[in-house]
Design an enzyme around this catalytic site. Sequence first.
Site, PDB file in Angstrom:
ATOM      1  N   HIS A  57      44.818  44.731  46.446  1.00 33.75           N
ATOM      2  CA  HIS A  57      44.129  45.813  45.752  1.00 33.75           C
ATOM      3  C   HIS A  57      43.342  46.496  46.865  1.00 33.75           C
ATOM      4  CE1 HIS A  57      44.959  43.328  42.164  1.00 33.75           C
ATOM      5  NE2 HIS A  57      44.387  42.338  42.816  1.00 33.75           N
ATOM      6  N   HIS A 270      48.455  33.785  42.564  1.00 37.34           N
ATOM      7  CA  HIS A 270      47.492  32.676  42.561  1.00 37.34           C
ATOM      8  C   HIS A 270      48.151  31.389  42.060  1.00 37.34           C
ATOM      9  CE1 HIS A 270      44.560  35.619  43.583  1.00 37.34           C
ATOM     10  NE2 HIS A 270      44.613  36.216  42.411  1.00 37.34           N
ATOM     11  N   ASP A 321      44.962  40.289  48.859  1.00 39.27           N
ATOM     12  CA  ASP A 321      44.291  40.441  47.577  1.00 39.27           C
ATOM     13  C   ASP A 321      43.048  41.332  47.655  1.00 39.27           C
ATOM     14  OD1 ASP A 321      43.563  40.165  44.952  1.00 39.27           O
ATOM     15  OD2 ASP A 321      43.253  38.012  44.990  1.00 39.27           O
TER      16      ASP A 321
HETATM   17 ZN    ZN Z   1      44.709  40.306  42.475  1.00 37.57          ZN
END
Ligand code: ZN
Length: 456
Positions: A57, A270, A321
């Site tokens: 992101h 994850h 991430d």
């Molecule tokens: Zn994420």
Amino acid sequence: MSDRISARRVLTPKGWLSDCAVSFGDDGRISAVGAEGFDPASAVGTLLPGIANLHTHSFQRAMAGLAETRAPGGKDDFWSWRKVMYRFLDALTPEDIEAIAAQVQVDMAEAGYTTSAEFHYLHHQPGGAHYSDMAETSARIMAASHDSGIGLTHLPVLYTYGGLDGRALGTGQDRFGCDVSAFEKLYAAICGHSGNMPVDFRLGVAPHSLRAVDRAGLDACLALCPDGPIHIHAAEQVKEVEEVFAHLGARPVEYLLGEMPVDQRWCLIHATHLTDGEVSSLAFSGAVAGLCPTTEANLGDGIFPAQPYLNAGGCIGIGSDSNIRISLAEELRMLEVSQRLAVRQRTILASDETPSNGRYLYEHAASGGAQAVGRDAGTIEVGKLADLVALRDDMPFLDWPEPDQCLDAWIFGAEEPAVSDVWAAGRHIVRSGLHVRREPIRARFAATMRKLRDAL
Ligand code: ZN
């Protein structure tokens, strides 16, 4: 764009090759690997397949300074961090999103990543109104990748609910929200922009998580994207696992494996909290576990059970991430050392066939990352995309007789940036350690940071 790279050591599926030339054509694909054409005068030292950063992101990179202060008397965790993130993102304009994404992609390329997979949920204006072009912010991510030259897999996110009980989106989530019909329109608009992208661009889809998308939303995502990558956040937090179990009668990974056609196209981001049964079922499915070790450590998520999962034949890839760190070597190192701390042993993620810890991690992340982002890459062989990374040849720290030792030294100990050159589908985007568009992209990012600092 066709070119030939000479290298003294090249990591291939057949092992290390010495004094080797790698050629690629205008289509960005490798056309030859071998001794023919090797030029010692121009040779780089160590040439590796590039690694895809399978989960980012990018905007979160710009909030690093906001989220490391403890609230008075408070217990900081993932959920309190998320509140800070929601406050921050309301200040972002499309121009900011593009400027930050371009800087993040430059940093990724200089770290050795050849592709970025943007898990993109920041679709709308603050308050939730659509932009006149619904795909405005996705187009900004694409524009950033035009500027940086990095390979892009774009993953538009469906985010419908504020929780598993189907509640409306909460404060800070209104820029994400789409029901299925709005998401179909958004997806069509994004497809419209895709025509301007280079041939190695891939478009996938990302139902955000079981917290934010119901069964109908999952099915809609599959219908929209019949053959591209499918990514979903799963089992990052214990609280999330408990909520999913309470509402759906199964743990998140268990639910997805039971209810969805999870296969090689899927990437479960994850997948931190798994039972033994989920470990073997996820490995058997052929999906990729998308691990983000530095972010998972930063957010206090937990430790992925990598050893049993890899022993069961599971595929892994790595992502940055939240981009609190953008360091390929550090992601791999963190993945390994977290296992060491948990089981109190050393060199956990290695095998009898590949005893080098660094090489084992690197090869698994390269092949799993390429699979997860839908990219025909991850190994150096004829027909694959020329996603290539050269390590600097002037660092005494990396100067070992065996190339595996060079990889181990880089991943576990290098203090300085070790990447000299990067090619993404043959585009030569990092030279002598520096991205070719580093200065203008950095200047624009600096202006954005000043503006955000003043606004917050
Ligand atoms: Zn994420």
